[in-house]
Design a protein around this motif. Structure first.
Motif, PDB file in Angstrom:
ATOM      1  N   GLU A   1       0.856  -1.187   0.000  1.00  0.00           N
ATOM      2  CA  GLU A   1       0.000   0.000   0.000  1.00  0.00           C
ATOM      3  C   GLU A   1       0.890   1.235   0.000  1.00  0.00           C
ATOM      4  O   GLU A   1       1.374   1.668   1.046  1.00  0.00           O
TER       5      GLU A   1
ATOM      6  N   ARG B   1       0.155   4.229  -0.444  1.00  0.00           N
ATOM      7  CA  ARG B   1      -0.441   5.419   0.155  1.00  0.00           C
ATOM      8  C   ARG B   1      -0.367   5.407   1.679  1.00  0.00           C
ATOM      9  O   ARG B   1      -0.800   6.371   2.320  1.00  0.00           O
TER      10      ARG B   1
ATOM     11  N   ARG C   1       5.154   6.158   2.608  1.00  0.00           N
ATOM     12  CA  ARG C   1       5.523   7.536   2.272  1.00  0.00           C
ATOM     13  C   ARG C   1       6.752   7.978   3.062  1.00  0.00           C
ATOM     14  O   ARG C   1       7.648   8.644   2.516  1.00  0.00           O
TER      15      ARG C   1
ATOM     16  N   LEU D   1      -0.991   8.634  -7.415  1.00  0.00           N
ATOM     17  CA  LEU D   1      -0.196   9.242  -6.347  1.00  0.00           C
ATOM     18  C   LEU D   1      -1.018  10.330  -5.659  1.00  0.00           C
ATOM     19  O   LEU D   1      -1.543  11.231  -6.309  1.00  0.00           O
ATOM     20  N   THR D   2      -1.098  10.242  -4.354  1.00  0.00           N
ATOM     21  CA  THR D   2      -1.844  11.216  -3.568  1.00  0.00           C
ATOM     22  C   THR D   2      -1.082  12.540  -3.506  1.00  0.00           C
ATOM     23  O   THR D   2       0.127  12.591  -3.765  1.00  0.00           O
TER      24      THR D   2
ATOM     25  N   LEU E   1       1.995  12.170  -1.439  1.00  0.00           N
ATOM     26  CA  LEU E   1       3.128  11.533  -2.110  1.00  0.00           C
ATOM     27  C   LEU E   1       3.785  12.484  -3.108  1.00  0.00           C
ATOM     28  O   LEU E   1       5.012  12.544  -3.208  1.00  0.00           O
TER      29      LEU E   1
END
Length: 207
Positions: free
Chosen positions: A58, A60, A65, A85-86, A89
């Motif tokens: 994961e 995320r 991260r 990608l959040t 990130l």
């Protein structure tokens, strides 16, 4: 950051031109008739090149991260990774994230640009490098290269040629971004097109 065969030429080109502190790819998946676990194409190439490799379940997660942030990367290089990608990130690399996409943006944003260009009977395609933002392939463009679609092209052959065309383009874009010399050409707010993820029903044949 990449997963399938399409990303392997880019990985090799970037490894020749840049200091790759880690390669991030999808976890091993069951493949083939035997459904045995096998690494992604990018994982296999990274192992061959002797590069550090991460396969987070994961990406995320806070832990994943933080592992990336601890490396203090200047840039992310992203090719057909398969994970959105959040914003958190995207904020990790000091100079941003650069993506290689298999179309001449703003046309065919999304997951299946190669197949859609063929289905639409296009005479040409190409590749684009861009700075990633929170949208899907909507960031400011850096470089583009054009490629003619041959009458005999399939999704496989066209993707392979686009991958080879885009590999040195990504490496060049990263070096430009690192030196503060990368163009930033905004994509138009209106127009363009979207090539969504393929589904099983897309393989139906109208006899």
């Amino acid at each position: 950051m990449g997963t399938p065969d399409f990303a392997v030429p880019a990985l090799r080109a970037v490894a020749r031109s840049c200091d790759v502190v880690t390669v991030v790819t999808q976890p091993d998946r069951a493949r083939g008739r035997g459904r045995e676990l096998a690494p992604s194409a990018v994982a296999a190439a990274a192992t061959e090149l002797g590069l550090p490799l991460q396969r987070p379940d994961e990406l995320r997660s806070t832990a994943a991260r933080e592992r990336l942030a601890a490396l203090a990367p200047d840039l992310f290089a992203v090719v057909a990774f398969g994970v959105i990608l959040t914003p958190e990130l995207l904020a990790v690399p000091r100079l941003g994230a650069v993506n290689l996409h298999g179309s001449l943006l703003p046309e065919y944003r999304g997951a299946s640009p190669v197949q859609r260009a063929l289905w639409d009977g296009r005479a040409f395609s190409g590749v684009t490098t861009l700075f990633m933002d929170e949208g899907v392939d909507t960031g400011a463009m850096i470089l583009q290269r054009w490629l003619a679609i041959e009458p005999t092209d399939t999704a496989g052959t066209l993707a392979a040629r686009l991958a080879e065309l885009g590999a040195p383009l990504l490496a060049e874009s990263l070096l430009l971004a690192h030196g503060g010399r990368a163009p930033r050409r905004p994509q138009p707010a209106a127009g363009g097109s979207y090539a969504g993820k393929l589904h099983k029903r897309d393989g139906a044949i109208a006899w």
